[in-house]
Motif scaffolding. Structure first.
Motif, PDB file in Angstrom:
ATOM      1  N   CYS A 159     104.997  82.928   9.183  1.00 39.69           N
ATOM      2  CA  CYS A 159     103.800  83.202   9.977  1.00 39.69           C
ATOM      3  C   CYS A 159     104.157  83.633  11.398  1.00 39.69           C
ATOM      4  O   CYS A 159     103.523  84.529  11.963  1.00 39.69           O
ATOM      5  CB  CYS A 159     102.883  81.991  10.008  1.00 39.69           C
ATOM      6  N   VAL A 160     105.161  82.996  11.980  1.00 36.05           N
ATOM      7  CA  VAL A 160     105.625  83.380  13.319  1.00 36.05           C
ATOM      8  C   VAL A 160     106.167  84.803  13.279  1.00 36.05           C
ATOM      9  O   VAL A 160     105.862  85.626  14.137  1.00 36.05           O
ATOM     10  CB  VAL A 160     106.682  82.384  13.856  1.00 36.05           C
ATOM     11  N   HIS A 161     106.959  85.095  12.252  1.00 32.99           N
ATOM     12  CA  HIS A 161     107.546  86.432  12.127  1.00 32.99           C
ATOM     13  C   HIS A 161     106.469  87.508  12.015  1.00 32.99           C
ATOM     14  O   HIS A 161     106.545  88.541  12.677  1.00 32.99           O
ATOM     15  CB  HIS A 161     108.487  86.493  10.922  1.00 32.99           C
ATOM     16  N   THR A 162     105.455  87.282  11.206  1.00 32.39           N
ATOM     17  CA  THR A 162     104.418  88.299  11.015  1.00 32.39           C
ATOM     18  C   THR A 162     103.387  88.319  12.147  1.00 32.39           C
ATOM     19  O   THR A 162     102.835  89.365  12.449  1.00 32.39           O
ATOM     20  CB  THR A 162     103.690  88.125   9.668  1.00 32.39           C
ATOM     21  N   GLY A 163     103.141  87.167  12.773  1.00 33.84           N
ATOM     22  CA  GLY A 163     102.079  87.106  13.769  1.00 33.84           C
ATOM     23  C   GLY A 163     102.500  87.104  15.214  1.00 33.84           C
ATOM     24  O   GLY A 163     101.690  87.409  16.104  1.00 33.84           O
ATOM     25  N   ILE A 178      99.581  80.612  17.685  1.00 38.86           N
ATOM     26  CA  ILE A 178     100.074  79.314  17.210  1.00 38.86           C
ATOM     27  C   ILE A 178      98.919  78.471  16.690  1.00 38.86           C
ATOM     28  O   ILE A 178      99.003  77.892  15.599  1.00 38.86           O
ATOM     29  CB  ILE A 178     100.831  78.572  18.332  1.00 38.86           C
ATOM     30  N   LEU A 179      97.843  78.388  17.437  1.00 39.96           N
ATOM     31  CA  LEU A 179      96.691  77.592  17.015  1.00 39.96           C
ATOM     32  C   LEU A 179      96.106  78.132  15.710  1.00 39.96           C
ATOM     33  O   LEU A 179      95.711  77.360  14.828  1.00 39.96           O
ATOM     34  CB  LEU A 179      95.631  77.547  18.123  1.00 39.96           C
ATOM     35  N   SER A 180      96.098  79.447  15.574  1.00 39.31           N
ATOM     36  CA  SER A 180      95.612  80.090  14.358  1.00 39.31           C
ATOM     37  C   SER A 180      96.524  79.764  13.164  1.00 39.31           C
ATOM     38  O   SER A 180      96.050  79.435  12.071  1.00 39.31           O
ATOM     39  CB  SER A 180      95.528  81.599  14.578  1.00 39.31           C
ATOM     40  N   ILE A 181      97.838  79.845  13.380  1.00 36.27           N
ATOM     41  CA  ILE A 181      98.805  79.528  12.323  1.00 36.27           C
ATOM     42  C   ILE A 181      98.662  78.067  11.899  1.00 36.27           C
ATOM     43  O   ILE A 181      98.622  77.752  10.706  1.00 36.27           O
ATOM     44  CB  ILE A 181     100.248  79.820  12.782  1.00 36.27           C
ATOM     45  N   GLU A 182      98.570  77.170  12.864  1.00 34.43           N
ATOM     46  CA  GLU A 182      98.430  75.746  12.549  1.00 34.43           C
ATOM     47  C   GLU A 182      97.166  75.499  11.719  1.00 34.43           C
ATOM     48  O   GLU A 182      97.201  74.774  10.725  1.00 34.43           O
ATOM     49  CB  GLU A 182      98.394  74.904  13.828  1.00 34.43           C
ATOM     50  N   ALA A 183      96.054  76.111  12.107  1.00 33.98           N
ATOM     51  CA  ALA A 183      94.800  75.935  11.364  1.00 33.98           C
ATOM     52  C   ALA A 183      94.922  76.513   9.952  1.00 33.98           C
ATOM     53  O   ALA A 183      94.506  75.880   8.973  1.00 33.98           O
ATOM     54  CB  ALA A 183      93.652  76.604  12.120  1.00 33.98           C
ATOM     55  N   GLU A 184      95.530  77.688   9.856  1.00 33.42           N
ATOM     56  CA  GLU A 184      95.731  78.342   8.555  1.00 33.42           C
ATOM     57  C   GLU A 184      96.587  77.476   7.626  1.00 33.42           C
ATOM     58  O   GLU A 184      96.379  77.459   6.423  1.00 33.42           O
ATOM     59  CB  GLU A 184      96.409  79.693   8.793  1.00 33.42           C
ATOM     60  N   MET A 185      97.526  76.748   8.206  1.00 34.03           N
ATOM     61  CA  MET A 185      98.422  75.901   7.415  1.00 34.03           C
ATOM     62  C   MET A 185      97.853  74.509   7.159  1.00 34.03           C
ATOM     63  O   MET A 185      98.527  73.662   6.584  1.00 34.03           O
ATOM     64  CB  MET A 185      99.793  75.810   8.098  1.00 34.03           C
TER      65      MET A 185
END
Length: 170
Positions: free
Chosen positions: A33-37, A81-88
């Protein structure tokens, strides 16, 4: 005439951690997710198993640190980061709660940022071995912009006694 755009490439150090579910898979998912976002991961530490901080009545964590090059600003990285955390599946309940994923900005270039919802460098990184051990692996000479001390120096002088075990897997 061809238009040219110049983007500033920023270097951000991110710490990831989780203690729920398949911890290794969660860290790998966060990495993807970090790599793509956010940007290109140019260095990533081994995974470390660590005792929980603050609330000790919970499973051990897996922690990792990555160095990322990004065209995003610090505020944009925080939003991602907040978006990735919520998505996960992260649901914020109480401080030091068990979590599916946690992603923190440790450093953003050599900048010092103090805003209501964004403080960089991370205000407690120098007091936590679960952050310093993986950071030491990939950036021992990086100088903390507030303390003007290297990560190596901070790690040597950290008084955190919680267990941190390098698993040797990336």
């Amino acid at each position: 005439m061809k238009a040219t755009h110049s983007f500033k490439i920023n270097t951000v150090f991110l710490a990831t951690g989780c203690n729920l579910g398949n911890r290794k898979a969660k860290l790998y998912q966060a990495e993807q997710c970090v790599h793509t976002g956010i940007g290109e991961i140019v260095a990533i530490s081994s995974i470390y198993e660590t005792a929980p901080w603050g609330n000790t009545e919970q499973p051990d964590f897996y922690n990792q640190v990555m160095k990322v090059e990004t065209a995003l600003t610090a505020s944009q990285v925080m939003k991602k980061i907040l978006s990735i955390e919520a998505e996960m599946g992260r649901i914020r309940t109480f401080r030091y709660a068990p979590r599916e994923i946690d992603i923190d900005i440790l450093f953003f270039n050599e900048e010092i940022i103090k805003r209501k919802n964004l403080v960089i460098p991370h205000p407690f990184l120098h007091r936590r071995n679960f952050v310093l051990a993986p950071l030491l692996e990939i950036a021992p000479d990086f100088v903390h912009p507030v303390f003007q001390e290297s990560v190596h120096h901070l790690a040597e002088h950290c008084d955190d006694l919680l267990r941190v075990k390098k698993l040797g897997i990336v």
